[in-house]
Every structure is written in C-alpha cells, then in structure tokens.
Scaffold this motif. Structure first.
Motif, PDB file in Angstrom:
ATOM      1  N   TRP A 275       0.840  -1.199   0.000  1.00 32.26           N
ATOM      2  CA  TRP A 275       0.000   0.000   0.000  1.00 32.26           C
ATOM      3  C   TRP A 275       0.876   1.249   0.000  1.00 32.26           C
ATOM      4  CZ3 TRP A 275      -5.190   0.384  -0.567  1.00 32.26           C
ATOM      5  CH2 TRP A 275      -5.793   1.625  -0.301  1.00 32.26           C
TER       6      TRP A 275
ATOM      7  N   THR B 140      -3.946   5.405  -1.579  1.00 41.02           N
ATOM      8  CA  THR B 140      -4.830   6.238  -0.756  1.00 41.02           C
ATOM      9  C   THR B 140      -5.569   7.245  -1.626  1.00 41.02           C
ATOM     10  OG1 THR B 140      -3.324   6.033   1.133  1.00 41.02           O
ATOM     11  CG2 THR B 140      -4.927   7.836   1.199  1.00 41.02           C
TER      12      THR B 140
ATOM     13  N   CYS C 284      -9.765   7.449  -2.629  1.00 35.43           N
ATOM     14  CA  CYS C 284     -10.603   8.649  -2.513  1.00 35.43           C
ATOM     15  C   CYS C 284     -11.185   9.064  -3.860  1.00 35.43           C
ATOM     16  CB  CYS C 284      -9.804   9.795  -1.913  1.00 35.43           C
ATOM     17  SG  CYS C 284      -9.289   9.528  -0.202  1.00 35.43           S
TER      18      CYS C 284
END
Length: 490
Positions: free
Chosen positions: A30, A35, A39
C-alpha cells in the motif's frame, strides 16, 4: 497464496502471469498512490448515489411545478440513463481500457446535472436527468474494478469500504436538500388554498441541481489533476502488454521507494496468453467477454447467481432509497408531523447513518467466520427483519429510528455485493460482466417506479416487498460457489 479464480485449465499462461502480477502488487504494498486512488474512485460512488438521491429529493417539487401526467417518469429516466451508461462504460472499459471512463464520465455527469436545474419543462428535465445518469452510470463498475486491480490482496476488503462513499454522496444530497427545499419550495397546488406553483416560488429543486452539478464538476477536475491514472496492471496483462506492465510497476515502486522484482523475462517465460485477434470494436469482441463469464460450471453458476442478486437488489434498493422522502413524509403526516424541515432533516440523518454500514461490512468480510458470503447473508437477514418492523411503525420516533437502522443494515449487504462481484469475475472480462449486472440492476430500478406507483408509497406494500427480497438475497449469498476471503482476485 492462491487466486480466487485459477485459470490453469483455461489459459495456463494467463494464470501463471496473474500469479506474478499479484505477487508484485503484494511486494509493492500500500502506498500514498493507493490512498489517493481510494478517494478518487470514491468520488464516483458518491456521484452515482447523488444522482439517485437528488432525483428522489426533487421529483415531488418539480411535479408540483410542471404537473406531469406520470409523476414517476423521472425515476424511469434516471435508471434508463444509468442502464445505458453501465453497458457503455463497462464494455468500453474491457475494450479500450479503464482510464477513459475514469477521466471522462464525471465531466459528462456534471454538465447535464447543471443543465437539468434550468429545465423549462418536465420532458426536458427527464431528458437531462437521463444524460446525467448516463455519465454517472459506469462508476459502480469502474471504481471497484480500478481499485481492485491496483491493491495488494490484504487490502481487497477496501473495495467493500468503497461503498461508504455512496453514503457520503447521499448525505451531501440530503444536506443540500435540507438547506434549499424547506425555504425555496411551493406547497402542493392541489391542496387548499390552491396556490399556483410557479418557477419563482419553487426554485429549491433547481438550486439543488446547480449545487450538486457544480460539486461534481469540481470532483471531475480533481480526478484528472491529483492523479494521472495509467491503465491498470491487470488490464495491461489481459491485452498482452507485458513490457508496459513491467514499466508501470517499476515506476510505481521507484516513486514510493518500494522493491519490484518483476521483469519482462519472467512474464515472457510464462508463455503467451490466449489473446483475441481482430478488431476490438467487432460484435464478436463483446460476445467474447460475455461468453467468458460462463467458461466453466462453477463460473457459470456464480454469474447466474450474481445476475439474480443484482436484479433483486435493483428492485429492493430504489423501492426504499429513492422513495425514502415519500415514506418519511407520509408516515410523519400520520403522526401529525407536516414540517418539510423535519422531513429533510430526517432524510439527511438516514444518509449519515448509511455511511457506517460499508465500514462494518469491510471488517466483517475480512474475518474467517463471515467472509464475503456470510457478511452478505447476515446483512440481508437483519435488513429483512427491520423492514418488517418498519411497516408497523406507531410513532414518529420509530419512523426515524427504523428507517435509519435500515439505511445502515442494507449497506452491509449492498457494499459487500459490490466488492464480491469484482473479486470473483475474471479480470479480462470484469468490467463487461459487472456492467451487464449493473445494467440489469438499473432495469429493475425502472420496474420499481411502476411498483411504487401501483402499490403507493403511502402504504406498507413496497416495504413488505423490500423485506421479502432481502430475505431471498441472504439465501442466495449463502450458496455462492466462491469465497474470496484469504485469496487474491484474478
């Protein structure tokens, strides 16, 4: 670590290469890129739900102004646009790539949402709603697909979490409605003192469209500026673009200081995949993607059960969510509550609560006890129970409480179904398969408008139908052939 859908007997080279790609995704892990991707893909979910919620929010007030012959036609326009959008964006994503829809779809949606606020007639409003829905219609397909094809296996449960953005979209729609609708709306012209509903006295629903359309435009700009999306690794693999795939992984690993041991030589050593020759735009290309959803007995059973599940949820979900303002208002009147302020406040509360359903579902589906299948089963059964309870409300407090609980529990099932679908579909045909299922889901949304009209949302009948459907969905979930828990998506 094994894959959910091994393909050794169908395409051994693809199976071996997919294993290497999944190893590389786990190796890189990750990163901040993921991230941002979570979103930005979430924006698509939020926009899809905004289109559904604002149609339910404004339909009644717009009908006061235009006096249409069929008040549910906006719902039909919405789901028709979403049906066509699901097929278009889904099929093109498997043919020309995921990137195009990701970058373009929200622009289309924002433009027509803004224009819908200026509609001079009921027919033109329905036309613009349909095109706005077309732009949003591919997001449930592409957002889950893109996220799944980029993340390491220990984060696959985040595809279920992605549905929390659906609740965020509905919440935004609810708060925008709460701000505009009570203050800029006319009263029912058929009720004494029989005041005509004019455009000047009924601008609230138009302000909702303008505000939401502007927000979607901002989100579409963020999508193409915050992240420069390349094609997903698994799409490149299915297209035989091994060199581009390796280059993409090397760039990602280098940017975030991660290791990447995948090389072009390792991929080429696995052999050559069974790539289709000929024009990408031929009818045969589409039918290849469709037929591949039935490539084996186990895959065929899964596809049929998924189609059935998406059709049933396509009937149950709008019967509650789209007509929730009607339920809240009609039951409020029964208990002496006629304030539009309270109606929209209660609607906003329902949408806030719905955000937490996918969050709980994400944690449940990552446990050995529940996995994906039994998380859906539990969510369906609990939702069924509360729908039966909601049909018997005896006070305004119960009206709000039960509707909020339903908004929470039904998202446990729905969010998990969204994630489960893309996890068990083969990567090369994932967007097409998901697009077909979402399109059938939208078709049932059209039928829900007919049922809501004939059964009347002022009665408990649509609620009873929802309860029965969620009970049936729980049974189907328990008998799905594949359980993705602890495995990697193909």
């Amino acid at each position: 670590m094994t894959e959910v859908l091994p393909m050794l007997d169908i395409d051994p080279a693809m199976s071996r290469k997919m294993h290497l790609v999944n190893n590389t995704l786990d190796e890189i892990g990750w990163t901040p890129f993921h991230t941002k991707l979570f979103c930005l893909n979430g924006f698509g979910y939020g926009v899809d739900s905004l289109q559904v919620s604002i149609q339910g929010i404004i339909a009644g007030q717009a009908a006061y102004e235009f006096a249409p012959s069929y008040a549910r036609s906006l719902t039909i326009a919405l789901y028709t646009g979403m049906l066509v959008g699901a097929l278009f964006w889904g099929s093109t994503a498997d043919i020309i790539g995921r990137k195009f829809a990701f970058n373009v779809s929200l622009f289309v949606c924002s433009a027509f949402t803004i224009v819908a606020g200026a509609a001079p007639s009921w027919n033109s409003l329905a036309f613009f709603v349909a095109f706005a829905a077309f732009g949003a219609g591919g997001n449930l397909i592409l957002d889950t697909t893109i996220l799944l094809e980029y993340i390491p296996h220990n984060k696959q449960w985040l595809v279920t979490w992605l549905a929390a953005w659906w609740g965020v979209g509905c919440m935004i729609g609810g708060f925008v409605a709460w701000g505009f609708m009570p203050n800029f709306s006319c009263s029912d012209p058929s009720v004494a003192p029989f005041t005509e509903c004019t455009r000047g006295s009924n601008m609230g629903w138009r302000y909702v469209f303008f505000t939401i359309g502007a927000l979607i435009f901002v989100l579409s700009i963020l999508r193409v500026t915050i992240i420069r999306l390349r094609e997903t690794p698994k799409f490149l693999l299915g297209q035989g673009k091994d060199a581009e795939l390796v280059e993409h992984f090397q760039l990602l690993a280098s940017k975030y200081n991660r290791t990447c041991s995948l090389t072009l030589e390792k991929l080429e050593a696995c052999g050559t995949i069974n790539a289709r020759k000929g024009s990408k735009w031929s009818p045969g290309e589409f039918f290849l993607h469709v037929s591949s959803l039935f490539s084996s007995r186990k895959v065929s059973i899964t596809s049929v059960l998924l189609i059935l599940s998406w059709m049933m949820i396509g009937l149950a979900y709008p019967l509650f969510n789209v007509f929730l303002p009607s339920y809240l208002a009609s039951r409020g009147v029964q208990f002496g509550i006629t304030s539009t302020y309270e109606t929209w406040r209660n609607y906003a509360l329902n949408q806030v609560v719905s955000i937490f359903g996918p969050i709980l579902a994400g944690h449940m589906c990552e446990t050995k006890i529940f996995g994906r299948k039994y998380t859906m089963a539990v969510g369906g059964l609990i939702t069924m129970a509360f729908f039966f309870a909601y049909s018997q409300v005896t006070s305004q407090v119960q009206n709000v409480a039960y509707s909020c609980v339903i908004s929470f529990t039904l998202e446990i099932y729905v969010a998990t179904l969204y994630g489960y679908t893309v996890e068990v579909l083969p990567s090369a045909h994932r967007a097409t398969g998901n697009g077909i299922m979402v399109a059938l889901n939208r078709l049932m949304g059209i039928i829900s408008a007919v049922i809501a009209t004939e059964a009347n949302t002022n009665t408990p009948v649509p609620v009873f139908i929802c309860a029965a459907l969620y009970g049936a969905l729980a049974i189907i979930a328990a008998v799905f052939p594949f359980e993705p828990y602890g495995k990697r998506a193909s």
